[in-house]
Every structure is written in C-alpha cells, then in structure tokens.
Enzyme design. Structure first.
Site, short mmCIF file in Angstrom:
data_model
loop_
_atom_site.label_atom_id
_atom_site.label_comp_id
_atom_site.label_asym_id
_atom_site.label_seq_id
_atom_site.Cartn_x
_atom_site.Cartn_y
_atom_site.Cartn_z
CB CYS A 26 37.31 106.34 13.96
SG CYS A 26 39.01 106.68 14.55
CB ILE B 228 37.81 114.74 15.79
CG1 ILE B 228 37.91 113.24 16.92
CG2 ILE B 228 39.00 114.09 13.83
CD1 ILE B 228 38.05 111.99 15.63
N GLY B 229 37.14 117.16 14.47
CA GLY B 229 37.40 118.19 13.92
C GLY B 229 38.64 119.60 14.30
CB SER C 72 45.04 102.58 20.68
OG SER C 72 43.80 103.13 21.62
#
Length: 426
Positions: free
Chosen positions: A52, A191-192, A107
């Site tokens: 992402c 992630i969910g 990051s």
C-alpha cells in the site's frame, strides 16, 4: 559485476498519494506475466515489491529503464506518469535501500515490521518462477537476518503502531459510544483480520459484520471471534446500514460508491486498500468522513518518538550485516582464483616445474591434503583483505606451499640429488 548491475526503481508514499500508487499496484497475475517477460529479455534475477505504500522493482539488469518499462507494462499506470515520480538506486546505494526497506526504516510508519513479510512473499514468488539467482538470494537472506536482529535487539518495532491500529486511533478521536456502533468490515486478509481484532480488543466493538469474496474464509474468522458474516453480494446493503465501514481488500478499483450509501445519518468510511476501494465520490455524501492509508499514517503517537530514538542502533546493525554481505561478495568474486589455486596445489607434484626441483610426491597423502587446505585458507584471507592483487596472492600461495612441503618433509628429495630444496629455491 552484479553489484553494479543491481538496480531498484520505484515509487512510494513520499512523492505519491494512494490514487497514483494504486495505478502501479501489481497483482499476482501481473507479477507472473512480468517475470515471464523479464526472462524473455534475458533478465533472470528480479522481484517486485507491491504494497500500500510502495511499488518497487529490484533486479539485475543492463539498465534501470528496462526495469521501469517492465513494471509499467503490467500495471494500469504508464511510463510517462511513472518516470517523473520514480526514484532509482544502483549498486551499493540500492543494497542499502533494500536493507532500509526490509528493516522498516523507509516505511510510512517507522518500524513497520510487516514489510519484511511482504518482501519474503515477493522473493518467494519470484523464486518459484526461477527469477532469483545466488546473488539476490544471498542479499535477500542477509536483509531478512538484519531485520530480525533489529527486531530482537532494538525497540524500532516496539509498541503498537500500524495502519490497522492507526484506524483504531482515528475512530477514538472521531466517534463516541463506539462500542455500540454497527461495523461492516470488507476483506478478511491479514490487514482486515488485524483491524477486526483491534476493534474488539481496543474499542470493545461487538456488532461487526464480515464480508469477503471467499465466504468460507470470513466464516473461519467469524467463528473464531464470535462475529456475523454477510455474502459479498450484500456489500452495498450492509454498508448502507452500518455506522462505520472499513474496506481492506485488494480489488483493482472501487467497490463502494456514493450511490450505495443511500441511507441518512453520520457515517465513517476507512479505506485501507491500495488502489482505493472506496470511490472518492462518497465524500460528497452528507455527514460522511472518508480516510485512507495516507491520512492514517499522519496520526501522531508517542510510540513513534520511541522508535525514532532507536534508529541509530538499527543503522549500526545494518552496517554490520552490510559488511558481512560485502565479504561474502568479495569471496564469491575470488572463487575462480581460489579453485584454480587449489587445483594447482593438487597437481603440483606432477608438473614439470616441481619435478625440475628433483622432488618426489609426498608419502603422507593426509598431511598433503591438510597442507593444501591451510594454503587455500591463507589465500582466501589475503584476498579478502584486498592487500594484494589476485595474481600476486596466487603466486605467493604456490611459493609458500612449495617451501612448506620442503620444510616439513612432505615432499621427498630424489636420491640422485643430495642438495636441499631450500638451496634450490635460493
């Protein structure tokens, strides 16, 4: 030299937002096609990291332009959009960048430890398609070891800071009586799942409905956490009646639009996907808040200050592993010379030069083998120190070995010549 041909080309959160990065996100099908095209072009060692926060292509190639063209050939974005926003690292700078990325120093949220797992998957995928050579595999393994060392020896990844947790912080700031709100969570990947756990553990959320294309996967998590599920076909209906909708899928484009949210009342929408999976038009809906991963990454947290203080320690650890890789690479370059020297020492007793010294082959083969091993080890040390050119080190090793065989009696003097070998070498 492989180091000089090692390139990294990519874009990340520093110069692009989610809408741009989404154009260059790569799914598995596109990834496989890219690797096949690369092999057709003679590029046999590369991988692509698509998250992402970034899309980067790492590879050994004649030029960075070739890698950039390859990447853009399998993404929605084109090379004209990519080039002005992209960065390029080569050689040692590329290696250092790789380590910084793998260790979470580059990051969007400092110290993000999930990135190393994403790199592992990217490398594993490329290796399964025969696109990782010995150089890139060793480099990757060293980067993974470095990341692990930093994780264990510093607090760079300490505390609870991630996109999934930042979503929880955001909800705390913008929503009251949150434990009684109605949630819909779309996407039950890593992630969910983490977001779902955070909703329960930190916010006390109880009314959560999970939606996933694979209903079986959603059911497993629902059973584990005591939640409800709804079929993917009811996504719009469930979202319309929810107070808070969180989307964490990997769809290639929006799956939720303004017209899907046809009920009234306040609604919070959190898009954790790249590319965006919630259409930007929902911002025009009354009483609606929409945030994405870029918005969430800006949330301040005391944990980040602690992590920032750990950066010098992390850099020191990276330097030590970079030196280890440098030594491995130097030795790898010297392998042909070391092999040739070993073969010469094994054959030396049969060569005309050795026989001209009127020496016979040694009686003790085991001692001879140990002597060869010692000589080769000394040669490797000399070449690693770079104090001598390979040719000089090679010749000196042969000279030392002959002297050693004479001084230790490993080689026997021919009976017809009583003079010592030492005198013949002068």
């Amino acid at each position: 030299m492989e180091i000089e041909q090692f390139h990294i080309v990519g874009i990340n959160y520093k110069k692009t937002d989610t809408s741009i990065r989404g154009q260059f996100a790569l799914n598995n099908e596109g990834y496989a096609n890219l690797l096949m095209k690369a092999q057709g072009l003679g590029i046999n060692s590369l991988f692509v990291l698509s998250t992402c926060n970034r899309t980067e292509i790492y590879g050994i190639a004649p030029s960075a332009e070739l890698l950039a063209d390859l990447l853009c050939s399998e993404t929605q974005g084109d090379i004209a959009t990519f080039k002005p926003l992209a960065y390029h690292k080569r050689g040692k700078a590329a290696i250092e960048h790789y380590f910084h990325v793998a260790c979470g120093l580059d990051s969007q949220i400092l110290g993000d430890y999930e990135i190393v797992g994403q790199i592992r998957q990217a490398v594993k995928f490329a290796k399964a398609h025969n696109c990782i050579n010995a150089f890139l595999e060793r480099l990757s393994n060293t980067a993974f070891q470095t990341s692990k060392a930093i994780k264990n020896q510093t607090s760079l990844s300490g505390g609870t800071v991630s996109v999934a947790f930042a979503a929880i912080q955001f909800l705390k700031l913008h929503c009251s009586d949150i434990s009684h709100k109605k949630f819909v969570l779309i996407g039950t990947g890593k992630i969910g799942y983490n977001t779902c756990k955070n909703l329960i553990d930190y916010l006390g959320a109880k009314d959560i409905t999970l939606i996933n294309r694979s209903q079986e996967k959603a059911q497993v998590i629902a059973d584990e956490l005591g939640l409800k599920i709804a079929p993917f076909e009811q996504l719009q209906q469930a979202s319309a009646h929810a107070d808070i909708v969180i989307v964490a899928t990997n769809a290639p484009g929006p799956i939720l639009f303004k017209e899907d949210l046809n009920t009234t009342g306040k609604k919070i929408l959190i898009d954790l996907s790249v590319p965006r999976n919630i259409d930007i038009s929902v911002k025009n809906r009354a009483q609606t808040i929409l945030v994405n991963v870029d918005d969430l990454s800006k949330l301040g947290d005391a944990t980040l200050k602690t992590r920032q203080a750990e950066v010098p320690k992390a850099l020191s650890i990276i330097d030590s592993y970079l030196e280890e890789f440098k030594q491995w690479y130097q030795m790898r370059k010297n392998v042909p010379i070391i092999r040739a020297a070993k073969q010469s020492l094994m054959d030396i007793h049969h060569c005309a030069w050795f026989q001209s010294l009127q020496m016979e082959a040694p009686e003790n083969a085991a001692q001879q083998e140990d002597a060869i091993k010692t000589a080769i080890k000394n040669l490797a040390v000399k070449m690693r120190s770079q104090e001598q050119t390979p040719g000089c080190a090679y010749i000196e090793t042969l000279h030392d070995f002959v002297n050693f065989t004479a001084s230790t009696g490993l080689a026997r003097k021919r009976k017809d010549n009583p003079e010592s070998l030492a005198s013949e070498l002068g």
